[in-house]
Design an enzyme around this catalytic site. Structure first.
Site, PDB file in Angstrom:
ATOM      1  N   ASP A 165       0.811  -1.214   0.000  1.00  0.00           N
ATOM      2  CA  ASP A 165       0.000   0.000   0.000  1.00  0.00           C
ATOM      3  C   ASP A 165       0.853   1.277   0.000  1.00  0.00           C
ATOM      4  OD1 ASP A 165      -2.392   1.499   0.224  1.00  0.00           O
ATOM      5  OD2 ASP A 165      -2.203   1.553   2.411  1.00  0.00           O
ATOM      6  N   ASN A 415       6.805  -7.368   7.065  1.00  0.00           N
ATOM      7  CA  ASN A 415       5.542  -6.713   7.360  1.00  0.00           C
ATOM      8  C   ASN A 415       4.414  -7.502   6.732  1.00  0.00           C
ATOM      9  OD1 ASN A 415       3.919  -4.293   8.294  1.00  0.00           O
ATOM     10  ND2 ASN A 415       3.321  -4.401   6.145  1.00  0.00           N
ATOM     11  N   GLU A 416       3.546  -8.008   7.592  1.00  0.00           N
ATOM     12  CA  GLU A 416       2.291  -8.637   7.188  1.00  0.00           C
ATOM     13  C   GLU A 416       2.386  -9.701   6.112  1.00  0.00           C
ATOM     14  OE1 GLU A 416      -0.620  -5.612   6.361  1.00  0.00           O
ATOM     15  OE2 GLU A 416      -0.787  -5.147   8.480  1.00  0.00           O
ATOM     16  N   ASN A 470      -0.267  -5.319  13.746  1.00  0.00           N
ATOM     17  CA  ASN A 470      -0.958  -4.276  12.990  1.00  0.00           C
ATOM     18  C   ASN A 470      -2.450  -4.591  13.080  1.00  0.00           C
ATOM     19  OD1 ASN A 470       1.636  -3.586  12.253  1.00  0.00           O
ATOM     20  ND2 ASN A 470       1.459  -4.234  10.130  1.00  0.00           N
ATOM     21  N   TYR A 472      -6.604  -3.056  13.028  1.00  0.00           N
ATOM     22  CA  TYR A 472      -7.483  -1.954  12.650  1.00  0.00           C
ATOM     23  C   TYR A 472      -8.908  -2.174  13.167  1.00  0.00           C
ATOM     24  CZ  TYR A 472      -3.679  -0.203   9.805  1.00  0.00           C
ATOM     25  OH  TYR A 472      -2.471   0.319   9.399  1.00  0.00           O
ATOM     26  N   TYR A 476     -10.977  -1.192   9.530  1.00  0.00           N
ATOM     27  CA  TYR A 476     -11.333  -2.264   8.597  1.00  0.00           C
ATOM     28  C   TYR A 476     -12.325  -3.232   9.242  1.00  0.00           C
ATOM     29  CZ  TYR A 476      -7.437  -0.638   5.740  1.00  0.00           C
ATOM     30  OH  TYR A 476      -6.607   0.134   4.973  1.00  0.00           O
ATOM     31  N   GLU A 510       0.782  -0.804  14.009  1.00  0.00           N
ATOM     32  CA  GLU A 510      -0.171  -0.110  13.142  1.00  0.00           C
ATOM     33  C   GLU A 510      -1.535  -0.115  13.796  1.00  0.00           C
ATOM     34  OE1 GLU A 510      -0.427  -1.136   8.981  1.00  0.00           O
ATOM     35  OE2 GLU A 510       1.752  -1.387   8.826  1.00  0.00           O
ATOM     36  N   TRP A 555      -0.443   4.329  12.788  1.00  0.00           N
ATOM     37  CA  TRP A 555      -0.333   4.334  11.332  1.00  0.00           C
ATOM     38  C   TRP A 555      -1.124   5.498  10.809  1.00  0.00           C
ATOM     39  CZ3 TRP A 555       3.126   2.127   8.510  1.00  0.00           C
ATOM     40  CH2 TRP A 555       2.976   2.125   7.112  1.00  0.00           C
ATOM     41  N   LYS A 574      -4.224   8.070   6.393  1.00  0.00           N
ATOM     42  CA  LYS A 574      -4.199   7.737   7.829  1.00  0.00           C
ATOM     43  C   LYS A 574      -3.215   8.594   8.605  1.00  0.00           C
ATOM     44  CE  LYS A 574      -5.987   3.068   7.440  1.00  0.00           C
ATOM     45  NZ  LYS A 574      -5.774   2.835   6.000  1.00  0.00           N
TER      46      LYS A 574
HETATM   47  C1  GCB Z   1      -1.443  -2.324   6.614  1.00  0.00           C
HETATM   48  C2  GCB Z   1      -0.134  -2.197   5.936  1.00  0.00           C
HETATM   49  C3  GCB Z   1       0.184  -0.774   5.529  1.00  0.00           C
HETATM   50  C4  GCB Z   1      -1.063  -0.086   5.004  1.00  0.00           C
HETATM   51  C5  GCB Z   1      -2.088  -0.059   6.126  1.00  0.00           C
HETATM   52  C6  GCB Z   1      -3.407   0.596   5.711  1.00  0.00           C
HETATM   53  O1  GCB Z   1      -1.767  -3.292   7.235  1.00  0.00           O
HETATM   54  O2  GCB Z   1       0.928  -2.728   6.663  1.00  0.00           O
HETATM   55  O3  GCB Z   1       1.198  -0.782   4.566  1.00  0.00           O
HETATM   56  O4  GCB Z   1      -0.813   1.184   4.526  1.00  0.00           O
HETATM   57  O5  GCB Z   1      -2.375  -1.365   6.519  1.00  0.00           O
HETATM   58  O6  GCB Z   1      -3.533   1.802   5.814  1.00  0.00           O
HETATM   59  O7  GCB Z   1      -4.297  -0.108   5.255  1.00  0.00           O
END
Ligand code: GCB
Length: 597
Positions: A165, A415-416, A470, A472, A476, A510, A555, A574
């Protein structure tokens, strides 16, 4: 092995580093004919382009902005008369490059976020103007880091399809130096620290390519020599040592010399900070003192220059982070320009240094799939051995480059990625083993896990020294009016980790919400500034419930550019700061919290 990778270019009586930054000639090579047509000896037609900078946002047309394939840079450079070794040092060539001097290939390098070093002693004309050209390439695939693909449109245009992303900025993003060195020279050094009551022991190792005597001395801020030792390997004893502390840095100057009798052959000096790092139970300890991480995941990203290095921007970012009472950031999702670490050393910031292992999940909407916990396979494919080879060499280059920075207290090795298969476990076990073998300071190794890496399914969490999550919840997952559900789901996951008995600390690397700086709404709606503030407050309540949660890196520090799509409004929003580095309302919420945390 690596000659000068850990040694930032300096100038002294034995070394001369000349910047080659400025306007270079540039052209695209969509049909990859440059080598066949001998472009390394001179480009047939070109335009002027600044270095350092990404090329994408300098143009006004779509084709150039989204260009994917080979592209060339060239310039002439003068090489002074010099008896010793001559090198070129590119801060990076993104994502890969072949370097030619006077038409002769001098090196090639894979990976766009670490230095490219070339010994050009045998092919330069001293006391004359020489010709330098670079064939670079910004294609993405599943064998290199970061991962992605190339998509060919019906009209034949090729564009990048990142599995990550952030915009696929490329070019000569960092400074380029011509470095004149003595033939017998210091090639690398490393230090490690032990604290002994008020004193400190600095174990050092210097690598040279000769047998003459090595002398190492340490100077305090006032310029007093506080310890000295001879030999390529040794120990400096510093009485009543000033420690490098978080947001209260103290730097000593380490001077290394090669001498022949009393005659100086080579000299290098660097700033070092005496500190120890340890993960003990649920705590992260710097100099034996517990630290709670407060800060951000960042990007190297700015208007017009893309991922090009810019010193004023670096300064502004640090000022913003200091104003916020932050103490840490993660170099998501790749190693940054070396200047970022040097300044963190000076300002007492902690860095989680991340290798460009991102996109290890086959999806262009990775960030959404990841956020929602969707499974996407990855490590079963035949290209994995080649990917692993690249991964290991980039981990080695990153640790070699950054090992002496006191600010770097941990390395993040991914990462992820997909982590729920035994394939993933076997893959990452090798990466962690390698990293632990190389780091002279035995720092904690970690990686950032996405939602699908749940306590019951993740097969990789046991590899890390502390866990980076990470998450959300409230964006999300169950966003807007559903946020109370998000909080419950968040608690539920934390309880499951607790039950799993993961003994190390957990750091949130994040969490955040896309927020338009123009949107205000009462009551809040998703994308408004009010929602970003409420979301953060809800997350904090969860963090403050569990004593194994030892850090919060929001993040993102600032809005940044991404691939276009229906999930992104001219980039990822973000940021706690706008892309211009002005605060959104959430900056004040964080500033207040971190003042007392
Ligand atoms: C994530 C990623 C990051 C994205 C972020 C997002 O999990 O590690 O690269 O930018 O989410 O904003 O969705």
């Amino acid at each position: 092995m690596y000659d000068q990778l850990s040694l930032y270019p300096i100038t002294n009586s034995k070394r001369l580093s000349l910047s080659l930054d400025g306007m270079w000639n540039f052209c695209f090579d969509p049909a990859s004919i440059g080598e066949k047509e001998n472009w390394m000896s001179g480009l047939h037609s070109s335009i002027s382009l600044p270095v350092p900078s990404s090329f994408q946002d300098l143009f006004t047309d779509q084709y150039s902005k989204n260009y994917c394939g080979d592209f060339w840079y060239e310039r002439d450079f003068f090489v002074p008369e010099h008896d010793g070794n001559i090198q070129l040092r590119f801060g990076s060539i993104t994502h890969r490059g072949v370097v030619y001097v006077n038409g002769v290939k001098v090196t090639e390098h894979e990976g766009g976020f670490l230095p490219v070093l070339c010994d050009i002693t045998s092919c330069v004309r001293k006391g004359e103007v020489n010709h330098l050209s670079v064939k670079a390439n910004n294609e993405l695939n599943e064998r290199s880091l970061p991962c992605g693909a190339v998509k060919t449109l019906k009209n034949g245009t090729r564009i990048a399809a990142p599995y990550f992303d952030f915009f696929n900025y490329a070019g000569l993003n960092r400074s380029v130096y011509l470095v004149l060195l003595p033939e017998e020279r210091i090639q690398d050094y490393s230090v490690n620290y032990t604290l002994n009551d008020q004193d400190a022991l600095v174990d050092y190792e210097v690598r040279t390519n000769g047998e003459h005597e090595v002398k190492v001395s340490l100077f305090d801020k006032e310029g007093n020599c506080v310890a000295q030792s001879n030999g390529k390997k040794g120990q400096l004893k510093v009485e009543k040592a000033h420690l490098w502390k978080v947001r209260n840095a103290y730097l000593y100057t380490l001077k290394i010399a090669i001498e022949d009798g009393g005659k100086l052959i080579d000299a290098y000096e660097d700033k070092i900070g005496i500190r120890t790092v340890k993960v003990e139970g649920k705590r992260i300890l710097i100099n034996g003192e517990e630290v709670y991480l407060k800060g951000f995941g960042k990007h190297e990203d700015f208007d017009i220059i893309g991922r090009g290095f810019n010193l004023p921007l670096l300064k502004r970012d640090y000022e913003c982070m200091k104003w916020m009472n932050a103490n840490c950031f993660r170099t998501s999702h790749y190693p940054y320009a070396e200047e970022w670490y040097r300044f963190a050393d000076e300002e007492g910031f902690l860095i989680i240094d991340e290798v460009a292992a991102v996109g290890m999940m086959r999806s262009t909407h990775n960030f959404v799939d990841a956020g929602m916990g969707k499974y996407t396979s990855f490590f079963e494919t035949p290209t994995v051995p080649e990917l692993l080879k690249n991964h290991l060499s980039q981990v080695e280059e990153m640790i070699t480059r950054d090992k002496n920075h006191p600010s770097v207290f941990a390395f993040s090795l991914f990462n992820e990625p997909e982590t729920t298969s035994s394939f993933a476990h076997d893959y990452f076990a090798k990466v962690f083993e390698k990293a632990r073998e190389i780091d002279p300071q035995h720092r904690p190794m970690t990686g950032a896990f996405e939602k699908n890496s749940a306590p019951e399914k993740c097969q990789c969490y046991m590899l890390v020294d502390f866990m980076c999550l990470n998450r959300y919840y409230g964006w999300y997952i169950s966003g807007g009016p559903d946020i109370s559900d998000a909080v419950e789901k968040f608690h539920d996951e934390m309880k499951r980790w607790e039950a799993k008995g993961f003994n190390g600390p957990i750091v949130f690397t994040e969490f955040g919400t896309d927020t338009l700086a123009t949107e205000h709404k009462l009551p809040s709606v998703m994308w408004s500034q009010e929602y970003q503030c409420e979301y953060l407050e809800e997350n904090f309540k969860v963090f403050d419930t569990y004593d194994f949660i030892q850090g919060e890196l929001v993040w993102n520090f600032a809005d940044f550019q991404t691939t276009e799509g229906i999930f992104r409004v001219n980039g990822n929003k973000k940021g706690v700061f706008t892309r211009e580095r002005q605060p959104k309302d959430s900056a004040f919420v964080l500033k207040r919290r971190w003042e007392n945390k």
